[in-house]
Write a protein that holds these residues in place. Structure first.
Motif, PDB file in Angstrom:
ATOM      1  N   PHE A  62       0.829  -1.208   0.000  1.00 14.64           N
ATOM      2  CA  PHE A  62       0.000   0.000   0.000  1.00 14.64           C
ATOM      3  C   PHE A  62       0.862   1.256   0.000  1.00 14.64           C
ATOM      4  CE2 PHE A  62      -1.887   3.288   2.776  1.00 14.64           C
ATOM      5  CZ  PHE A  62      -2.940   3.694   1.964  1.00 14.64           C
ATOM      6  N   LYS A  63       1.908   1.246   0.787  1.00 11.72           N
ATOM      7  CA  LYS A  63       2.781   2.417   0.884  1.00 11.72           C
ATOM      8  C   LYS A  63       3.465   2.682  -0.466  1.00 11.72           C
ATOM      9  CE  LYS A  63       6.464   4.308   3.840  1.00 11.72           C
ATOM     10  NZ  LYS A  63       7.559   4.489   2.869  1.00 11.72           N
ATOM     11  N   VAL A  64       3.892   1.616  -1.154  1.00  8.62           N
ATOM     12  CA  VAL A  64       4.554   1.793  -2.445  1.00  8.62           C
ATOM     13  C   VAL A  64       3.552   2.276  -3.489  1.00  8.62           C
ATOM     14  CG1 VAL A  64       5.792   0.608  -4.302  1.00  8.62           C
ATOM     15  CG2 VAL A  64       6.326   0.083  -1.919  1.00  8.62           C
ATOM     16  N   VAL A  65       2.348   1.736  -3.490  1.00 11.56           N
ATOM     17  CA  VAL A  65       1.314   2.198  -4.415  1.00 11.56           C
ATOM     18  C   VAL A  65       1.044   3.687  -4.193  1.00 11.56           C
ATOM     19  CG1 VAL A  65      -1.132   2.008  -5.046  1.00 11.56           C
ATOM     20  CG2 VAL A  65       0.226  -0.062  -4.687  1.00 11.56           C
ATOM     21  N   ALA A  66       0.917   4.090  -2.908  1.00 11.62           N
ATOM     22  CA  ALA A  66       0.647   5.498  -2.599  1.00 11.62           C
ATOM     23  C   ALA A  66       1.784   6.394  -3.074  1.00 11.62           C
ATOM     24  CB  ALA A  66       0.438   5.650  -1.096  1.00 11.62           C
ATOM     25  N   GLU A  67       3.029   5.914  -2.970  1.00 11.55           N
ATOM     26  CA  GLU A  67       4.179   6.731  -3.342  1.00 11.55           C
ATOM     27  C   GLU A  67       4.338   6.823  -4.867  1.00 11.55           C
ATOM     28  OE1 GLU A  67       7.241   4.657  -1.298  1.00 11.55           O
ATOM     29  OE2 GLU A  67       6.942   5.729   0.600  1.00 11.55           O
ATOM     30  N   LEU A  68       4.074   5.700  -5.578  1.00 12.46           N
ATOM     31  CA  LEU A  68       4.303   5.670  -7.028  1.00 12.46           C
ATOM     32  C   LEU A  68       3.066   6.027  -7.841  1.00 12.46           C
ATOM     33  CD1 LEU A  68       6.613   2.519  -7.318  1.00 12.46           C
ATOM     34  CD2 LEU A  68       7.236   4.932  -7.079  1.00 12.46           C
ATOM     35  N   GLY A  69       1.885   5.878  -7.277  1.00 12.42           N
ATOM     36  CA  GLY A  69       0.674   6.367  -7.930  1.00 12.42           C
ATOM     37  C   GLY A  69      -0.028   5.396  -8.835  1.00 12.42           C
ATOM     38  N   THR A  70       0.580   4.234  -9.158  1.00 15.25           N
ATOM     39  CA  THR A  70      -0.112   3.245  -9.993  1.00 15.25           C
ATOM     40  C   THR A  70       0.206   1.848  -9.482  1.00 15.25           C
ATOM     41  OG1 THR A  70       1.644   2.851 -11.634  1.00 15.25           O
ATOM     42  CG2 THR A  70       0.178   4.743 -12.015  1.00 15.25           C
ATOM     43  N   MET A  71      -0.733   0.942  -9.708  1.00 13.28           N
ATOM     44  CA  MET A  71      -0.530  -0.444  -9.326  1.00 13.28           C
ATOM     45  C   MET A  71       0.604  -1.057 -10.142  1.00 13.28           C
ATOM     46  SD  MET A  71      -3.067  -1.249  -7.093  1.00 13.28           S
ATOM     47  CE  MET A  71      -4.681  -0.590  -6.583  1.00 13.28           C
ATOM     48  N   THR A  72       0.669  -0.667 -11.424  1.00 15.92           N
ATOM     49  CA  THR A  72       1.695  -1.229 -12.308  1.00 15.92           C
ATOM     50  C   THR A  72       3.093  -0.836 -11.841  1.00 15.92           C
ATOM     51  OG1 THR A  72       0.169  -1.135 -14.193  1.00 15.92           O
ATOM     52  CG2 THR A  72       2.521  -1.330 -14.687  1.00 15.92           C
ATOM     53  N   ALA A  73       3.282   0.458 -11.510  1.00 10.71           N
ATOM     54  CA  ALA A  73       4.599   0.910 -11.050  1.00 10.71           C
ATOM     55  C   ALA A  73       4.966   0.229  -9.734  1.00 10.71           C
ATOM     56  CB  ALA A  73       4.586   2.432 -10.892  1.00 10.71           C
ATOM     57  N   ALA A  74       3.999   0.068  -8.856  1.00 14.92           N
ATOM     58  CA  ALA A  74       4.265  -0.599  -7.586  1.00 14.92           C
ATOM     59  C   ALA A  74       4.654  -2.052  -7.808  1.00 14.92           C
ATOM     60  CB  ALA A  74       3.031  -0.507  -6.688  1.00 14.92           C
ATOM     61  N   ALA A  75       3.975  -2.712  -8.737  1.00 18.18           N
ATOM     62  CA  ALA A  75       4.291  -4.111  -9.020  1.00 18.18           C
ATOM     63  C   ALA A  75       5.713  -4.243  -9.534  1.00 18.18           C
ATOM     64  CB  ALA A  75       3.293  -4.663 -10.041  1.00 18.18           C
ATOM     65  N   GLU A  76       6.118  -3.350 -10.442  1.00 15.04           N
ATOM     66  CA  GLU A  76       7.485  -3.395 -10.964  1.00 15.04           C
ATOM     67  C   GLU A  76       8.508  -3.155  -9.853  1.00 15.04           C
ATOM     68  OE1 GLU A  76       7.654  -0.571 -14.091  1.00 15.04           O
ATOM     69  OE2 GLU A  76       6.409  -1.759 -15.479  1.00 15.04           O
ATOM     70  N   ALA A  77       8.239  -2.216  -8.977  1.00 17.36           N
ATOM     71  CA  ALA A  77       9.173  -1.897  -7.906  1.00 17.36           C
ATOM     72  C   ALA A  77       9.302  -3.046  -6.902  1.00 17.36           C
ATOM     73  CB  ALA A  77       8.722  -0.626  -7.185  1.00 17.36           C
ATOM     74  N   LEU A  78       8.223  -3.756  -6.683  1.00 14.94           N
ATOM     75  CA  LEU A  78       8.212  -4.819  -5.672  1.00 14.94           C
ATOM     76  C   LEU A  78       8.527  -6.187  -6.259  1.00 14.94           C
ATOM     77  CD1 LEU A  78       4.999  -3.688  -3.748  1.00 14.94           C
ATOM     78  CD2 LEU A  78       7.358  -3.568  -2.902  1.00 14.94           C
ATOM     79  N   GLY A  79       8.538  -6.299  -7.603  1.00 19.66           N
ATOM     80  CA  GLY A  79       8.786  -7.588  -8.217  1.00 19.66           C
ATOM     81  C   GLY A  79       7.568  -8.483  -8.221  1.00 19.66           C
ATOM     82  N   PHE A  80       6.372  -7.874  -8.129  1.00 29.17           N
ATOM     83  CA  PHE A  80       5.120  -8.631  -8.163  1.00 29.17           C
ATOM     84  C   PHE A  80       4.469  -8.455  -9.531  1.00 29.17           C
ATOM     85  CE2 PHE A  80       4.458  -7.640  -3.353  1.00 29.17           C
ATOM     86  CZ  PHE A  80       5.427  -8.589  -3.033  1.00 29.17           C
ATOM     87  N   THR A  81       3.424  -9.230  -9.765  1.00 29.40           N
ATOM     88  CA  THR A  81       2.562  -8.965 -10.924  1.00 29.40           C
ATOM     89  C   THR A  81       1.557  -7.888 -10.534  1.00 29.40           C
ATOM     90  OG1 THR A  81       0.892 -10.622 -10.322  1.00 29.40           O
ATOM     91  CG2 THR A  81       2.788 -11.375 -11.640  1.00 29.40           C
ATOM     92  N   ALA A  82       1.034  -7.198 -11.556  1.00 33.94           N
ATOM     93  CA  ALA A  82       0.022  -6.171 -11.276  1.00 33.94           C
ATOM     94  C   ALA A  82      -1.207  -6.794 -10.629  1.00 33.94           C
ATOM     95  CB  ALA A  82      -0.360  -5.443 -12.568  1.00 33.94           C
ATOM     96  N   GLY A  83      -1.529  -8.019 -11.037  1.00 31.27           N
ATOM     97  CA  GLY A  83      -2.680  -8.697 -10.445  1.00 31.27           C
ATOM     98  C   GLY A  83      -2.477  -8.991  -8.967  1.00 31.27           C
TER      99      GLY A  83
END
Length: 316
Positions: free
Chosen positions: A11-32
């Motif tokens: 949640f914190k990464v999504v809030a900082e980056l603004g999109t689920m896709t960017a957060a997924a890339e930063a965390l190494g997860f899939t967008a889903g």
């Protein structure tokens, strides 16, 4: 609300980056996977956390509140993980120690000094507890370990799961009015004088009051108790003023020094200073370290104030 630290981190990464896709890339997860975590988090809170702003997401008021607290929780988790992953000797622990007057003054300073060298990451928090309820306070985990008392003629009943270790033993001393010093020349003279004098003792319904009466009985003395006083300093002051005899111990006199004549009570009844601890608490290295420090504090030369000795020649 049932959330996980992993959800809060995402949640914190999504809030900082603004999109689920960017957060997924930063965390190494899939967008889903990110979307699934955020759906579970929002379902737990039952209030909307995000608002859509084109392709980006912004935080609602509830989202901003959660972000503020999530940052604190995640930082605390990081510090806890760092502390627990480091060497055990670097992990700080606080051990609460139940104390009462005379034993606390005598033992705490040398015990804490000992810990600074033997276990520098163990801190002691002294907690004043009524000595009569000390064993129960330990059993109920209100304190980790305690300085307590045990009288040979009036032992306390054992409590399940609680053990005691004797740290120090000391005699009962009679404190007599200064004008009555001549009655201390022999043990027999002392007993005869004690049986014909007024006494200052705690009430019989207190632990020390009962122990005093048992100690007198062992010595062949039946005290004529005229004054019921619980406070040791007041009892000693009243004996100094000449209105009666009282009982104390060397550690008690160390708390309230007196120039009045003293003598070991005939029969030499005694009291023991004990360390009281739950058996299960000794699985904690910090509690064992504090008990070792208390044992050390009562050893000769450990830095305690010197116990006052009786002033009569026959007693010791």
């Amino acid at each position: 609300m049932k959330w996980t630290f992993e959800q809060l981190r995402t949640f914190k990464v999504v809030a900082e980056l603004g999109t689920m896709t960017a957060a997924a890339e930063a965390l190494g997860f899939t967008a889903g996977a990110v979307s699934q975590q955020m759906s579970a988090l929002q379902g737990s809170i039952r209030r909307p956390l995000f608002a859509r702003d084109g392709r980006r997401v912004t935080l609602t008021d509830a989202g901003l509140t959660l972000l503020r607290h999530a940052a604190v929780l995640l930082e605390d988790e990081r510090r806890a993980a760092a502390a627990l992953s480091g060497p055990q000797t670097q992990q700080r622990a606080v051990v609460s120690v139940g104390v009462f007057g005379s034993a606390a003054v005598s033992a705490m300073q040398p015990a804490i000094s000992y810990l600074r060298n033997s276990a520098p990451n163990v801190a002691v928090q002294a907690v004043e507890v009524d000595v009569e309820t000390m064993p129960l306070a330990v059993q109920e985990s209100r304190i980790d370990i305690a300085l307590g008392l045990n009288y040979g003629d009036a032992p306390q009943a054992p409590l399940r799961g609680v053990e005691s270790q004797t740290l120090h033993q000391e005699p009962f001393l009679m404190i007599v009015p200064p004008t009555e010093r001549e009655h201390l020349r022999t043990a027999q003279a002392l007993i005869e004088h004690a049986n014909s004098s007024d006494w200052i003792l705690p009430p019989v319904d207190t632990y020390f009051g009962r122990a005093c009466r048992f100690a007198c009985a062992r010595s062949g003395i039946e005290p004529n108790v005229q004054h019921l006083v619980t406070d040791t300093a007041v009892s000693i002051a009243l004996a100094e003023s000449g209105i009666g005899i009282t009982l104390a111990t060397p550690l008690m006199i160390g708390l309230r020094p007196t120039a009045a004549p003293t003598a070991v009570l005939p029969g030499e009844p005694s009291r023991s200073i004990v360390a009281i601890v739950r058996s299960s608490a000794l699985e904690r290295g910090s509690v064992r370290a504090v008990r070792d420090a208390l044992v050390h504090a009562f050893r000769p030369g450990a830095g305690r104030a010197k116990d006052p000795r009786p002033t009569t020649g026959f007693s010791r």
